[in-house]
Design a protein around this motif. Sequence first.
Motif, short mmCIF file in Angstrom:
data_model
loop_
_atom_site.label_atom_id
_atom_site.label_comp_id
_atom_site.label_asym_id
_atom_site.label_seq_id
_atom_site.Cartn_x
_atom_site.Cartn_y
_atom_site.Cartn_z
N ARG A 110 0.82 -1.21 0.00
CA ARG A 110 0.00 0.00 0.00
C ARG A 110 0.85 1.26 0.00
NH1 ARG A 110 -5.46 0.38 1.40
NH2 ARG A 110 -4.99 2.42 2.29
N SER A 111 1.97 1.22 0.71
CA SER A 111 2.81 2.41 0.82
C SER A 111 3.41 2.83 -0.51
CB SER A 111 3.94 2.16 1.83
OG SER A 111 4.84 1.17 1.35
N SER A 112 3.37 1.93 -1.50
CA SER A 112 3.96 2.25 -2.80
C SER A 112 2.95 2.76 -3.81
CB SER A 112 4.66 1.00 -3.37
OG SER A 112 3.70 0.00 -3.71
N LEU A 113 1.66 2.76 -3.43
CA LEU A 113 0.61 3.15 -4.37
C LEU A 113 0.19 4.60 -4.18
CD1 LEU A 113 -1.63 -0.05 -4.13
CD2 LEU A 113 0.05 0.52 -5.89
N PRO A 114 -0.20 5.29 -5.27
CA PRO A 114 -0.63 6.69 -5.19
C PRO A 114 -1.87 6.84 -4.31
CG PRO A 114 -0.24 6.03 -7.48
CD PRO A 114 -0.22 4.78 -6.65
N PRO A 115 -1.99 7.94 -3.59
CA PRO A 115 -3.14 8.16 -2.70
C PRO A 115 -4.48 8.07 -3.40
CG PRO A 115 -1.42 9.77 -2.28
CD PRO A 115 -1.01 9.04 -3.52
N GLU A 116 -4.56 8.60 -4.64
CA GLU A 116 -5.85 8.59 -5.33
C GLU A 116 -6.27 7.17 -5.68
OE1 GLU A 116 -2.60 9.58 -8.39
OE2 GLU A 116 -3.15 10.11 -6.32
N VAL A 117 -5.30 6.31 -5.98
CA VAL A 117 -5.61 4.91 -6.29
C VAL A 117 -6.11 4.21 -5.03
CG1 VAL A 117 -4.64 2.68 -6.97
CG2 VAL A 117 -3.99 4.77 -8.18
N LEU A 118 -5.45 4.48 -3.91
CA LEU A 118 -5.85 3.87 -2.65
C LEU A 118 -7.24 4.33 -2.22
CD1 LEU A 118 -2.53 4.06 -0.61
CD2 LEU A 118 -3.61 2.03 -1.58
N ALA A 119 -7.53 5.61 -2.45
CA ALA A 119 -8.83 6.15 -2.06
C ALA A 119 -9.96 5.45 -2.80
CB ALA A 119 -8.87 7.66 -2.31
N ALA A 120 -9.77 5.27 -4.12
CA ALA A 120 -10.79 4.60 -4.93
C ALA A 120 -10.92 3.14 -4.54
CB ALA A 120 -10.44 4.72 -6.41
N SER A 121 -9.77 2.48 -4.32
CA SER A 121 -9.77 1.07 -3.94
C SER A 121 -10.43 0.88 -2.57
CB SER A 121 -8.34 0.54 -3.90
OG SER A 121 -8.31 -0.78 -3.44
N ASP A 122 -10.12 1.75 -1.63
CA ASP A 122 -10.71 1.64 -0.29
C ASP A 122 -12.22 1.86 -0.33
OD1 ASP A 122 -8.26 1.09 0.75
OD2 ASP A 122 -7.90 3.10 1.54
N ARG A 123 -12.64 2.77 -1.18
CA ARG A 123 -14.08 3.03 -1.28
C ARG A 123 -14.81 1.81 -1.82
NH1 ARG A 123 -17.30 8.02 -4.33
NH2 ARG A 123 -19.36 7.42 -3.57
N MET A 124 -14.24 1.17 -2.86
CA MET A 124 -14.87 -0.02 -3.41
C MET A 124 -14.81 -1.17 -2.41
SD MET A 124 -16.45 0.43 -6.14
CE MET A 124 -16.88 -1.32 -6.22
N ASP A 125 -13.73 -1.25 -1.65
CA ASP A 125 -13.63 -2.30 -0.64
C ASP A 125 -14.73 -2.14 0.41
OD1 ASP A 125 -12.17 -4.54 0.68
OD2 ASP A 125 -11.82 -3.04 2.23
#
Length: 382
Positions: A18-33
């Motif tokens: 997770r620490s290597s991924l862009p914040p915007e990608v994580l935000a979208a992924s977390d929302r779908m999760d």
Amino acid sequence: MMRAVENPARLSALARLRSSLPPEVLAASDRMDEIRRRLVDTARDVEVDERLLRLKTSMFGPVDGKEGSILIITGESHAGKTTMLERKLLVDPGLQPYEIDSKPITPLVYMGVKAPNSLQSLAVELLATLGYPVKVDMKRPAAFKLLREKLQERQVLILWLDEAQNLLHVNNPMELTIVANNLVTLVQNMEWPIRIILSGLPELDDLVDFKQIRSRADHWPLGKTTNPAHVAGWLHEIVEKHAELTLDDTLYRYDADEEKWIDNVEFGLRLVHASGGNFGTIMRLIRDAVGCGLKEYDLAVAKGDAPPTCQIGRRHFAKAYANIVGVSNKANIFWAPNWGELPGDMARVKLAEIETSAEPTREMEKELGKKVKPLRAGERRK
């Protein structure tokens, strides 16, 4: 058996990723999760509550009582069997592990049956799950005798075997009788009778053919979803409540003549057909369509031309279906005029002669809506 979500090493590895991924990608992924984690209530939840209650209260009767001592739930892959039972059993206050004088007590034992499997390996794996590792070559009679002892020692009340159809994969048909007999020995043990839950694919239904199982079983084959009204209810719940988005007019529109909002019934039938009436697949398609809509919206925001709100429509389901099945638009159940003739149940349609066209336009949607007569799920055009 430690589950992946409880494994510290895996959680640490995922944190590093997770620490290597862009914040915007994580935000979208977390929302779908978060959206995928939300549960949808169905009539099945009421029924499983009733069946589990009968299973538990059956333990208060005679030790040799037969009726309802084995609950067998069968259905196709992704029909929602495991999730339904997990959300009921794993949080049941009466089935949580505890200790007495530092001795672990395990009212519920839950294990997935591996393939291939045998009664001998099942007993060995269950003993390991209970915290009693034994030699893998231990003979079946000795392993089952020890298993009965350890079930009593851990004060196990319910044994849940998921993917239990793997117990039926034997070379000698006579071994199926041995399977049935050994399961019965667990529920009619005079010193410590337990209750058993078996969940798995429809082939597990064959186990009910054995008289000793049939007389003790509460058999529940999960049927398919065919009612578009049910689909519409789940669609509104996931899109509007879980994702906090809206539906566009290809799925939900205001009828001026009737002066009320109405769902697109034909779309519901298409979704039923695309999923083969499989509940889990319907859930997956709805959530994947939400994911497609969110990605489309985020891209529009980045370009500076996003609409006021993110709306989920037919095109997002067509995209989600294409992502899973890999078909052209003309062979896509959510676009094709002859959708009832196309294979359902997420079948991969390989039509080399159909060329892939551009993304359908709103005009195409309107054209489909006017020219296509609604079909019942699975109906073919003449």
